[in-house]
Motif scaffolding. Structure first.
Motif, PDB file in Angstrom:
ATOM      1  N   ILE A   1       0.797  -1.094  -0.031  1.00 35.56           N
ATOM      2  CA  ILE A   1       0.015   0.031   0.055  1.00 35.56           C
ATOM      3  C   ILE A   1       0.935   1.343   0.161  1.00 35.56           C
ATOM      4  O   ILE A   1       1.848   1.397   0.668  1.00 35.56           O
ATOM      5  CB  ILE A   1      -0.915   0.017   1.210  1.00 35.56           C
ATOM      6  N   VAL A   2       0.512   2.067  -1.031  1.00 39.60           N
ATOM      7  CA  VAL A   2       1.365   3.307  -0.953  1.00 39.60           C
ATOM      8  C   VAL A   2       0.464   4.594  -1.241  1.00 39.60           C
ATOM      9  O   VAL A   2      -0.719   4.347  -1.469  1.00 39.60           O
ATOM     10  CB  VAL A   2       2.231   3.177  -2.149  1.00 39.60           C
ATOM     11  N   GLU A   3       0.900   5.767  -1.067  1.00 36.37           N
ATOM     12  CA  GLU A   3       0.186   6.868  -1.163  1.00 36.37           C
ATOM     13  C   GLU A   3       0.033   6.996  -2.501  1.00 36.37           C
ATOM     14  O   GLU A   3       0.630   6.846  -3.450  1.00 36.37           O
ATOM     15  CB  GLU A   3       0.891   8.301  -0.498  1.00 36.37           C
ATOM     16  N   SER A   4      -1.271   7.440  -2.925  1.00 39.48           N
ATOM     17  CA  SER A   4      -1.606   7.577  -4.276  1.00 39.48           C
ATOM     18  C   SER A   4      -1.194   8.952  -4.867  1.00 39.48           C
ATOM     19  O   SER A   4      -1.360   9.870  -4.243  1.00 39.48           O
ATOM     20  CB  SER A   4      -3.182   7.462  -4.374  1.00 39.48           C
ATOM     21  N   GLN A   5      -0.700   8.906  -6.129  1.00 42.83           N
ATOM     22  CA  GLN A   5      -0.247  10.038  -6.775  1.00 42.83           C
ATOM     23  C   GLN A   5      -1.543  10.454  -7.725  1.00 42.83           C
ATOM     24  O   GLN A   5      -1.407  11.598  -8.195  1.00 42.83           O
ATOM     25  CB  GLN A   5       0.569   9.756  -7.900  1.00 42.83           C
ATOM     26  N   GLY A   6      -2.632   9.978  -7.868  1.00 40.44           N
ATOM     27  CA  GLY A   6      -3.670  10.234  -8.461  1.00 40.44           C
ATOM     28  C   GLY A   6      -4.760  11.040  -7.996  1.00 40.44           C
ATOM     29  O   GLY A   6      -4.888  11.055  -6.474  1.00 40.44           O
ATOM     30  N   LYS A   7      -5.732  11.588  -8.392  1.00 39.10           N
ATOM     31  CA  LYS A   7      -6.854  12.282  -7.736  1.00 39.10           C
ATOM     32  C   LYS A   7      -8.211  11.385  -7.379  1.00 39.10           C
ATOM     33  O   LYS A   7      -8.317  10.196  -8.125  1.00 39.10           O
ATOM     34  CB  LYS A   7      -7.513  13.321  -8.716  1.00 39.10           C
ATOM     35  N   GLY A   8      -8.674  11.614  -6.426  1.00 36.87           N
ATOM     36  CA  GLY A   8      -9.943  11.130  -5.916  1.00 36.87           C
ATOM     37  C   GLY A   8      -9.571   9.808  -5.040  1.00 36.87           C
ATOM     38  O   GLY A   8     -10.430   8.965  -4.789  1.00 36.87           O
ATOM     39  N   GLN A   9      -8.289   9.670  -4.478  1.00 32.04           N
ATOM     40  CA  GLN A   9      -8.094   8.158  -3.768  1.00 32.04           C
ATOM     41  C   GLN A   9      -6.741   8.664  -3.061  1.00 32.04           C
ATOM     42  O   GLN A   9      -5.860   9.551  -3.527  1.00 32.04           O
ATOM     43  CB  GLN A   9      -7.764   7.176  -4.702  1.00 32.04           C
ATOM     44  N   SER A  10      -6.791   8.157  -1.624  1.00 33.20           N
ATOM     45  CA  SER A  10      -5.513   8.625  -0.954  1.00 33.20           C
ATOM     46  C   SER A  10      -4.585   7.407  -0.842  1.00 33.20           C
ATOM     47  O   SER A  10      -3.420   7.853  -0.642  1.00 33.20           O
ATOM     48  CB  SER A  10      -6.174   8.675   0.617  1.00 33.20           C
ATOM     49  N   ILE A  11      -4.941   6.349  -1.174  1.00 35.01           N
ATOM     50  CA  ILE A  11      -3.973   5.244  -1.416  1.00 35.01           C
ATOM     51  C   ILE A  11      -4.134   4.395  -2.629  1.00 35.01           C
ATOM     52  O   ILE A  11      -5.204   4.325  -3.122  1.00 35.01           O
ATOM     53  CB  ILE A  11      -3.990   4.443  -0.182  1.00 35.01           C
TER      54      ILE A  11
END
Length: 468
Positions: free
Chosen positions: A80-90
Motif C-alpha cells: 500500500i502506497v500513497e496515491s499520486q492520482g486524484k480521488g483516492q488517498s492510497i
C-alpha cells in the motif's frame, strides 16, 4: 501470504497500512492493460471506494491478471502506497495475484451504464454495482440504527408471527397459507372449502402487521418493537408498493398519542443522523445520481429534518389550511377524506417547510383498533409527514376499552371470534397504550433518494414477479 484486509479497513485508517504488504480479495471492476504495466480496479463490497492496483509487467501471473474481465474474482497481494492520482488517498503496488473465479464475455455488468429496470431482471448480481452496493450498505446501517435506538430506550425486540388467523388491519388484502391440494380441495356441506382439514385446522394467512401481537407483549414487558417481514396481496404495481416488505412497529404501555408521536420524531432523526455518520460516502454518491427522486441538495433536506422541530396539527386544522391555500389539488380536501400525498407534501414543503405530525383523523379513515375521541367522529391517530414524500410513519393510541372496541368492530362488521385473545387484553389489566408502524423500505427510499421501492430491497416481490 499476508492475511486478507478489507477495503473498508484500508480506507478508514490508510496511514496504518502505508508501505505495508497486504492481501485484498474482491471482484474486478476494470482493467487497463499496457505492455509495461496495468491498472486494475477492484472492489470487495465493504466500501463505496474501489482500490486501484498497479501491476508491473514483471510480476508473477502478470498475463493472467492483466487479461481479467470485469467481474472476475481475484486475490492480490501488494504494498500500500500513497496515491499520486486524484480521488483516492492510497493505491496498491501488486506483488502477486491469483484469479479465483473467471467470467466469460456474457457477464452482464460492464463499465457502461445499465438501467435500473435491467438490473431488476438480474437482481442476483446487482449488489456488485456501485449503486446497489451503496443502497444495501445504507439499508444495513438503518437496521443497526433501529435496533440501537429502541434497545437504548428500554424496548424489547419481539419476533412476531408471520402466519396468522386474523386480519390485523381489516383490509382483507392477505395471502392465504395452505397445505391443501388445490386440485382436490375438501368441501363442507355448504360447498365451501373445509379448512378444518388444513394444516392449522382453520383459514390462515401471511401477516400484514405484527402490531396485535406487539400489544400483547407491551402489556407485559412495557415496551416492545417488531422488525420483520409483512405481506399484502394488494394488486398494485406502483413505485411505492411491494407484496413483501419489512415493518418496524414499536408498542408502548402507559403511553398516549403524544408520547409515541415524540418517539416517532426522535426515531426519524436518529436514523438520518446514523446514516450520515456511518454512510457518508454512500449518501453522497446516491444523492448525485440523476435517476433518483432528489437533487444534490437532498443531504441538506435530511439535515434539516434531523435538526427540525416537528410541527403538530390536527387533521381538521390540516384540512382548513389546504382549503384556504388557493392551490388546486387533484384530490378533494373535503373533511372526512384521506389526506393524499399531494396534500401532505403541500403541508411539509410549502406551508410549514418542516416535518409535520397530523393527528386526530376521522374514524372512517382509520383501523378498528384506534382510540375514539370524545367527539365520536375522530380517533387518536397520527401520521408523520416529512418534506419530499409526505407520510413516513403512521400510528395511534389503541382503544383500551373493551366495550368501545367491540362496538367499533361491530360497526365495521368484523368477525370477533378470531380476535378473542386481542379482546381479552381489554379484560385483564388493560392500560392506555400506543404505537406506530414504519415501512422500512419507505425510510430507505427517503434517506437514499431512490425513487422506486423495488430498488431498496434485495429481491422485490410484486404482482407477477417472484423470480429469485
Amino acid at each position: 501470504m499476508s492475511s486478507r484486509v478489507l477495503l473498508k479497513k484500508l480506507f478508514q485508517t490508510p496511514s496504518e497500512f502505508i508501505d505495508k504488504e497486504v492481501t485484498i480479495k474482491g471482484w474486478v471492476r476494470s482493467v487497463r492493460k499496457s505492455k509495461k504495466f496495468s491498472f486494475i480496479v477492484l472492489n470487495d463490497g465493504t466500501d463505496q471506494d474501489s482500490m486501484q492496483i498497479i501491476a508491473d509487467a514483471g510480476i508473477e501471473n502478470y498475463e493472467a491478471l492483466s487479461s481479467m474481465l470485469t467481474g472476475t474474482s481475484v486475490s492480490i497481494t501488494g504494498k500500500i502506497v500513497e496515491s499520486q492520482g486524484k480521488g483516492q488517498s492510497i493505491e496498491m503496488q501488486a506483488i502477486t495475484g491469483e484469479v479465483i473465479g473467471e467470467v466469460d464475455e456474457s457477464y452482464p455488468l460492464q463499465k457502461k451504464g445499465t438501467s435500473l429496470e435491467h438490473l431488476r431482471d438480474i437482481a442476483h448480481l446487482r449488489a456488485r454495482t456501485n449503486l446497489f452496493g451503496a443502497v444495501f450498505r445504507v439499508r444495513h446501517a438503518l437496521a443497526q440504527a433501529t435496533h440501537q435506538f429502541f434497545s437504548d430506550r428500554g424496548f424489547y425486540y419481539l419476533n412476531s408471527p408471520i402466519i396468522t388467523a386474523v386480519d390485523g388491519e381489516g383490509a382483507g388484502e392477505m395471502f392465504n397459507v395452505s397445505t391443501l391440494n388445490a386440485k382436490d380441495l375438501p368441501k363442507t356441506d355448504k360447498g365451501e372449502i373445509d379448512y378444518s382439514k388444513d394444516y392449522f385446522g382453520k383459514d390462515v394467512s401471511l401477516c400484514v402487521t405484527g402490531q396485535l401481537e406487539a400489544e400483547c407483549h407491551a402489556l407485559g414487558l412495557g415496551a416492545v418493537y417488531t422488525f420483520g417481514p409483512t405481506f399484502r396481496s394488494e394488486n398494485s404495481n406502483t413505485k411505492r408498493h411491494l407484496a413483501e416488505f419489512w415493518m418496524i412497529e414499536p408498542e408502548v404501555a402507559f403511553a398516549d398519542l403524544e408520547d409515541v408521536a415524540d418517539l416517532a420524531a426522535d426515531y426519524i432523526k436518529f436514523m438520518i443522523d446514523y446514516a450520515m455518520k456511518n454512510c457518508s460516502k454512500e449518501l453522497a454518491f446516491l444523492h448525485s445520481m440523476p435517476f433518483t427522486d432528489v437533487d444534490k441538495t437532498h443531504g441538506d433536506v435530511l439535515k434539516s429534518v434531523r435538526d427540525s422541530e416537528f410541527k403538530k396539527i390536527t387533521y381538521t386544522e390540516a384540512i382548513d389550511i389546504l382549503n384556504a391555500c388557493g392551490e388546486k389539488f387533484e384530490f378533494s380536501t373535503e373533511w372526512g377524506n384521506e389526506l393524499q400525498t399531494e396534500h401532505e407534501k403541500y403541508l411539509t414543503d410549502k406551508h410549514f417547510k418542516s416535518p409535520v405530525i397530523v393527528t386526530d383523523y376521522p374514524k372512517d379513515c382509520k383501523a378498528f383498533y384506534m382510540k375514539l375521541n370524545e367527539d365520536g367522529k375522530t380517533v387518536r391517530a397520527m401520521d408523520v409527514l416529512v418534506p419530499g414524500i409526505g407520510e413516513l410513519i403512521g400510528g395511534s393510541q389503541r382503544e383500551e376499552s373493551l366495550e368501545k372496541l367491540e362496538k367499533r368492530m361491530d360497526e365495521m362488521n368484523m368477525e370477533k371470534d378470531g380476535y378473542w385473545w386481542y379482546l381479552e387484553l381489554r379484560k385483564f389489566g388493560s392500560v392506555p397504550h400506543s404505537g406506530f408502524g414504519l415501512g422500512f423500505e419507505r425510510a430507505i427510499m427517503y434517506i437514499t433518494g431512490m425513487s422506486n421501492i423495488r430498488d431498496v430491497i434485495a429481491f422485490p416481490r410484486t404482482p407477477g414477479n417472484c423470480d429469485f
